[in-house]
Design a protein around this motif. Structure first.
Motif, PDB file in Angstrom:
ATOM      1  N   TYR A  63     -12.746 -98.666  17.506  1.00 24.94           N
ATOM      2  CA  TYR A  63     -12.703 -99.039  15.951  1.00 24.94           C
ATOM      3  C   TYR A  63     -13.497 -98.125  15.245  1.00 24.94           C
ATOM      4  CZ  TYR A  63      -9.702-103.054  16.558  1.00 24.94           C
ATOM      5  OH  TYR A  63      -8.437-103.773  17.083  1.00 24.94           O
ATOM      6  N   ALA A  64     -14.636 -97.957  15.896  1.00 30.53           N
ATOM      7  CA  ALA A  64     -15.591 -97.165  15.021  1.00 30.53           C
ATOM      8  C   ALA A  64     -15.159 -95.587  14.736  1.00 30.53           C
ATOM      9  CB  ALA A  64     -17.089 -96.956  15.709  1.00 30.53           C
ATOM     10  N   LEU A  65     -14.655 -95.164  15.878  1.00 33.06           N
ATOM     11  CA  LEU A  65     -13.820 -93.700  15.771  1.00 33.06           C
ATOM     12  C   LEU A  65     -12.644 -93.789  14.726  1.00 33.06           C
ATOM     13  CD1 LEU A  65     -13.344 -92.470  19.359  1.00 33.06           C
ATOM     14  CD2 LEU A  65     -14.904 -91.516  17.756  1.00 33.06           C
ATOM     15  N   LEU A  66     -11.888 -94.898  14.750  1.00 35.09           N
ATOM     16  CA  LEU A  66     -10.770 -94.977  13.575  1.00 35.09           C
ATOM     17  C   LEU A  66     -11.381 -95.090  12.228  1.00 35.09           C
ATOM     18  CD1 LEU A  66      -7.733 -95.604  12.811  1.00 35.09           C
ATOM     19  CD2 LEU A  66      -8.537 -98.291  13.078  1.00 35.09           C
ATOM     20  N   GLY A  67     -12.572 -95.847  12.193  1.00 35.16           N
ATOM     21  CA  GLY A  67     -13.100 -95.706  10.720  1.00 35.16           C
ATOM     22  C   GLY A  67     -13.984 -94.584  10.429  1.00 35.16           C
ATOM     23  N   ALA A  68     -14.378 -93.783  11.353  1.00 32.91           N
ATOM     24  CA  ALA A  68     -14.932 -92.321  10.994  1.00 32.91           C
ATOM     25  C   ALA A  68     -13.751 -91.542  10.780  1.00 32.91           C
ATOM     26  CB  ALA A  68     -15.850 -91.744  12.296  1.00 32.91           C
ATOM     27  N   ALA A  69     -12.704 -91.653  11.304  1.00 35.52           N
ATOM     28  CA  ALA A  69     -11.483 -90.709  10.824  1.00 35.52           C
ATOM     29  C   ALA A  69     -11.000 -91.120   9.523  1.00 35.52           C
ATOM     30  CB  ALA A  69     -10.343 -90.992  11.883  1.00 35.52           C
ATOM     31  N   LEU A  70     -11.041 -92.574   9.318  1.00 40.25           N
ATOM     32  CA  LEU A  70     -10.541 -92.782   7.946  1.00 40.25           C
ATOM     33  C   LEU A  70     -11.452 -92.564   6.844  1.00 40.25           C
ATOM     34  CD1 LEU A  70      -8.167 -94.571   6.740  1.00 40.25           C
ATOM     35  CD2 LEU A  70      -9.588 -96.588   6.776  1.00 40.25           C
ATOM     36  N   GLY A  71     -12.813 -92.549   6.978  1.00 38.42           N
ATOM     37  CA  GLY A  71     -13.776 -92.235   6.133  1.00 38.42           C
ATOM     38  C   GLY A  71     -13.812 -90.533   6.007  1.00 38.42           C
ATOM     39  N   THR A  72     -13.629 -89.789   6.823  1.00 38.43           N
ATOM     40  CA  THR A  72     -13.514 -88.420   6.865  1.00 38.43           C
ATOM     41  C   THR A  72     -12.443 -88.052   6.236  1.00 38.43           C
ATOM     42  OG1 THR A  72     -14.680 -88.296   9.032  1.00 38.43           O
ATOM     43  CG2 THR A  72     -13.469 -86.338   8.162  1.00 38.43           C
ATOM     44  N   SER A  73     -11.315 -88.571   6.314  1.00 36.52           N
ATOM     45  CA  SER A  73      -9.875 -88.089   5.413  1.00 36.52           C
ATOM     46  C   SER A  73     -10.159 -88.525   4.065  1.00 36.52           C
ATOM     47  CB  SER A  73      -8.674 -88.811   6.030  1.00 36.52           C
ATOM     48  OG  SER A  73      -8.920 -90.152   5.802  1.00 36.52           O
ATOM     49  N   GLY A  74     -10.657 -89.650   3.670  1.00 37.28           N
ATOM     50  CA  GLY A  74     -11.121 -90.007   2.332  1.00 37.28           C
ATOM     51  C   GLY A  74     -11.952 -89.204   1.685  1.00 37.28           C
ATOM     52  N   LEU A  75     -13.008 -88.609   2.474  1.00 39.18           N
ATOM     53  CA  LEU A  75     -14.104 -87.601   1.877  1.00 39.18           C
ATOM     54  C   LEU A  75     -13.271 -86.150   1.687  1.00 39.18           C
ATOM     55  CD1 LEU A  75     -16.988 -87.283   1.190  1.00 39.18           C
ATOM     56  CD2 LEU A  75     -17.219 -86.681   3.377  1.00 39.18           C
ATOM     57  N   LEU A  76     -12.521 -85.761   2.550  1.00 37.22           N
ATOM     58  CA  LEU A  76     -11.723 -84.741   2.316  1.00 37.22           C
ATOM     59  C   LEU A  76     -10.756 -84.689   1.395  1.00 37.22           C
ATOM     60  CD1 LEU A  76     -10.840 -83.855   6.011  1.00 37.22           C
ATOM     61  CD2 LEU A  76     -12.338 -82.369   4.605  1.00 37.22           C
ATOM     62  N   THR A  77     -10.094 -85.847   1.036  1.00 40.42           N
ATOM     63  CA  THR A  77      -9.168 -85.936  -0.289  1.00 40.42           C
ATOM     64  C   THR A  77     -10.218 -85.962  -1.358  1.00 40.42           C
ATOM     65  OG1 THR A  77      -7.807 -87.380   1.285  1.00 40.42           O
ATOM     66  CG2 THR A  77      -7.251 -87.321  -1.074  1.00 40.42           C
ATOM     67  N   LEU A  78     -11.291 -86.766  -1.389  1.00 39.22           N
ATOM     68  CA  LEU A  78     -11.985 -86.680  -2.584  1.00 39.22           C
ATOM     69  C   LEU A  78     -12.526 -85.301  -2.889  1.00 39.22           C
ATOM     70  CD1 LEU A  78     -13.063 -88.646  -4.793  1.00 39.22           C
ATOM     71  CD2 LEU A  78     -15.117 -88.701  -3.363  1.00 39.22           C
ATOM     72  N   VAL A  79     -12.944 -84.523  -2.011  1.00 36.91           N
ATOM     73  CA  VAL A  79     -13.435 -83.155  -2.124  1.00 36.91           C
ATOM     74  C   VAL A  79     -12.181 -82.156  -2.851  1.00 36.91           C
ATOM     75  CG1 VAL A  79     -14.367 -80.801  -1.036  1.00 36.91           C
ATOM     76  CG2 VAL A  79     -15.210 -83.155  -0.614  1.00 36.91           C
ATOM     77  N   THR A  80     -10.986 -82.560  -2.196  1.00 34.11           N
ATOM     78  CA  THR A  80     -10.062 -81.734  -2.539  1.00 34.11           C
ATOM     79  C   THR A  80      -9.492 -81.999  -4.091  1.00 34.11           C
ATOM     80  OG1 THR A  80      -9.033 -81.645  -0.566  1.00 34.11           O
ATOM     81  CG2 THR A  80      -7.599 -81.176  -2.187  1.00 34.11           C
ATOM     82  N   VAL A  81      -9.378 -83.369  -4.389  1.00 28.89           N
ATOM     83  CA  VAL A  81      -9.121 -83.709  -5.842  1.00 28.89           C
ATOM     84  C   VAL A  81     -10.167 -83.150  -6.797  1.00 28.89           C
ATOM     85  CG1 VAL A  81      -9.091 -85.743  -7.334  1.00 28.89           C
ATOM     86  CG2 VAL A  81      -7.774 -85.934  -5.272  1.00 28.89           C
ATOM     87  N   ALA A  82     -11.613 -83.184  -6.406  1.00 30.50           N
ATOM     88  CA  ALA A  82     -12.621 -82.577  -7.137  1.00 30.50           C
ATOM     89  C   ALA A  82     -12.496 -81.132  -7.465  1.00 30.50           C
ATOM     90  CB  ALA A  82     -13.946 -83.121  -6.822  1.00 30.50           C
ATOM     91  N   VAL A  83     -12.152 -80.394  -6.251  1.00 33.47           N
ATOM     92  CA  VAL A  83     -12.108 -79.056  -6.668  1.00 33.47           C
ATOM     93  C   VAL A  83     -10.781 -78.577  -7.509  1.00 33.47           C
ATOM     94  CG1 VAL A  83     -11.555 -77.124  -5.154  1.00 33.47           C
ATOM     95  CG2 VAL A  83     -13.355 -78.368  -4.574  1.00 33.47           C
TER      96      VAL A  83
END
Length: 94
Positions: A63-83
């Protein structure tokens, strides 16, 4: 470990598709609405990681790996939207 990377990239692609649909629906403008989905995804990943700590053991690690993957994808999306917003603003489009 490869499946976690593929899962993260898959979630990122799905989020970017949702962001693109929102962008098109709003008349090709980047607004604050596009920041909500990545922030919720980051929050969801953090909550899953916190829950995995209570679970413990091998299931908790999964579950921790799933949460890390979910958080990482959210961070990547946030950076993409900001750029994207920065590039569109520099080009003079709003």
């Amino acid at each position: 470990m490869d499946i976690v990377i593929l899962w993260t990239l898959g979630m990122w692609v799905v989020q970017l598709l949702i962001e693109w649909v929102i962008y098109r629906a709003q008349g090709r403008r980047v607004t604050w609405v596009q920041s909500i989905l990545p922030c919720l995804t980051l929050l969801g990943g953090a909550v899953i990681i916190l829950i995995s700590i209570d679970i413990g053991g091998w299931n908790g690690i999964g579950y921790a790996l799933l949460g890390a993957a979910l958080g990482t994808s959210g961070l990547l999306t946030l950076v993409t939207v900001a750029v994207t917003a920065l590039v569109l603003r520099r080009r003079g489009r709003r």
